[in-house]
Design a protein around this motif. Structure first.
Motif, short mmCIF file in Angstrom:
data_model
loop_
_atom_site.label_atom_id
_atom_site.label_comp_id
_atom_site.label_asym_id
_atom_site.label_seq_id
_atom_site.Cartn_x
_atom_site.Cartn_y
_atom_site.Cartn_z
N ALA A 295 0.85 -1.09 -0.02
CA ALA A 295 0.16 -0.09 0.03
C ALA A 295 0.75 1.33 0.06
O ALA A 295 0.65 2.17 -0.71
CB ALA A 295 -1.06 -0.06 1.11
N HIS A 298 2.91 1.71 -3.53
CA HIS A 298 1.99 1.35 -4.78
C HIS A 298 2.02 2.40 -5.87
O HIS A 298 2.31 2.15 -6.90
CB HIS A 298 0.65 1.29 -4.47
CG HIS A 298 -0.19 0.89 -5.62
ND1 HIS A 298 -0.41 -0.23 -6.14
CD2 HIS A 298 -1.04 1.77 -6.21
CE1 HIS A 298 -0.97 -0.31 -7.30
NE2 HIS A 298 -1.57 0.87 -7.36
N ILE A 350 -4.54 -0.19 -6.42
CA ILE A 350 -3.91 -0.30 -5.14
C ILE A 350 -4.51 -1.48 -4.32
O ILE A 350 -3.68 -2.29 -3.76
CB ILE A 350 -4.00 0.96 -4.29
CG1 ILE A 350 -3.11 0.62 -2.82
CG2 ILE A 350 -5.44 1.41 -3.89
CD1 ILE A 350 -2.91 2.02 -2.12
N MET A 354 -2.45 -4.66 -3.15
CA MET A 354 -2.16 -5.16 -1.54
C MET A 354 -2.74 -6.77 -1.53
O MET A 354 -2.19 -7.48 -0.67
CB MET A 354 -3.25 -4.23 -0.76
CG MET A 354 -2.76 -2.87 -0.66
SD MET A 354 -4.02 -1.74 0.37
CE MET A 354 -3.78 -2.57 1.82
#
Length: 378
Positions: A295, A298, A350, A354
């Motif tokens: 995260a 990214h 994103i 993740m």
């Protein structure tokens, strides 16, 4: 006998690590494909969703298109993770040397992770370049190969720069019409223009990325240095990911050790006296650490993928070098390789990244411990 046993144990660990990386990469690769296509296909006016990307891949390449380039990523991840964990273990062994309890500080784990991520980026970059190009090709329309007549009009220079290239005759004709008012000693302007690499597509534009996706095509048109394109954002991405991954994993490891030591009597003085943690708990903590690191890093992953999908022929690169082409953006963007046009696209995909990094980290660590527990005698 002991040396033979040690060699066999090392080989088992290496095989288990490679198999776990391959398994984690293969299971989570569709998420990586969707994420990469969302990053490179979105624009400021029309951001793509995962449903849009999945529909396009299914129509053009089928569901098997989600696995385009998986072999390159498996090779890159195997080498990259081997380097990452190898450098990390060497640095942490240096930090722990001379300590009675072999305790590793959180700051030391993060610094070792930053260094290991930097080295990993340099090793895995060529594999990621070809992987991203293959993923883009799965969502691109496949052009029919040129006929014999079309091949005959492609000059040798263009054929060497870009194999299987066919000129866009419509765009070439428009270019000729623009130049028709100019006087020239050469009566055949068309043949003369074909000899220039920048007219290979007939429009003065580089060929689409889906036509430059194999290793030979990339090297012949863009040069060997293209395999490390976007190295600035790649190094920043992998160093941040490595530092936060190992730092958060060390933090969670200490929390789990303290939680386990609370119910022990007497309270252990050193971490080594607590005993090993559950493989399930270790794999879950690795997954949480991977998702958190993904995260934070990214935005640089988006920049890296978009730069790798830009076809930049060698002659254009030389032009920019000779003309001292200025880099756009503020100081931070120039330092990290972020293009100003990508400012509003940095967070695209994103959630998928993740999920992919968290799931892959859990699978890799969990399958590795499972294999070691069953293959290596205690």
């Amino acid at each position: 006998m002991n040396e033979l046993l040690n060699n066999k144990t090392f080989a088992v660990h290496a095989a288990a690590a490679a198999a776990s990386v391959a398994l984690g990469t293969a299971v989570t690769y569709p998420l990586d494909t969707l994420k990469a296509l969302m990053q490179v296909g979105s624009t400021g006016k029309r951001p793509l969703t995962a449903a849009d990307v999945l529909y396009r891949v299914r129509v053009l390449s089928g569901y098997s298109g989600l696995y385009n380039g998986v072999g390159w990523l498996i090779m890159g991840r195997t080498l990259g993770l081997g380097v990452r964990f190898g450098v990390y273990e060497i640095l942490t062994a240096f930090y722990e040397d001379g300590r009675e309890d072999d305790h590793l500080l959180l700051s030391e784990a993060m610094l070792a992770g930053f260094a290991s991520g930097t080295v990993e980026s340099l090793v895995s970059s060529p594999f990621e370049m070809i992987k991203v190009r293959a993923q883009v090709a799965s969502a691109s329309r496949i052009t029919t190969p040129p006929s014999i007549v079309e091949k005959s009009v492609v000059p040798p220079l263009v054929s060497r720069l870009l194999p299987r290239c066919s000129l866009d005759m419509t765009a070439m004709s428009k270019s000729i019409s623009l130049l028709s008012t100019l006087t020239t000693r050469n009566g055949n302007i068309l043949d003369s223009l074909k000899e220039y690499p920048w007219m290979m597509t007939g429009s003065g534009k580089p060929p689409p990325v889906s036509n430059v996706r194999t290793l030979l095509e990339i090297v012949s048109l863009e040069g060997w240095t293209a395999l490390w394109r976007g190295y600035r954002s790649g190094i920043v991405r992998d160093s941040i990911f490595g530092g936060l991954f190992f730092g958060s994993w060390q933090f969670l490891h200490e929390v789990m050790l303290n939680w386990k030591a609370v119910n022990m009597d007497p309270i252990p003085r050193y971490d080594s006296e607590v005993g090993p943690l559950s493989p399930v708990a270790v794999s879950l903590s690795a997954g949480v650490s991977g998702a958190f690191a993904a995260a934070v890093s990214h935005g640089f992953d988006t920049t890296r993928n978009r730069s790798q999908c830009t076809v930049l022929p060698k002659y254009l690169l030389l032009e920019r070098k000779f003309l001292m082409w200025p880099k756009r953006g503020n100081r931070f963007e120039r330092l990290t390789g972020i293009h100003p046009a990508d400012r509003n696209l940095l967070l695209n995909g994103i959630g998928l990244r993740m999920a992919r990094c968290g799931l892959a980290s859990s699978i890799i660590v969990g399958s590795y411990f499972f294999a070691i527990n069953h293959l290596v005698p205690s």
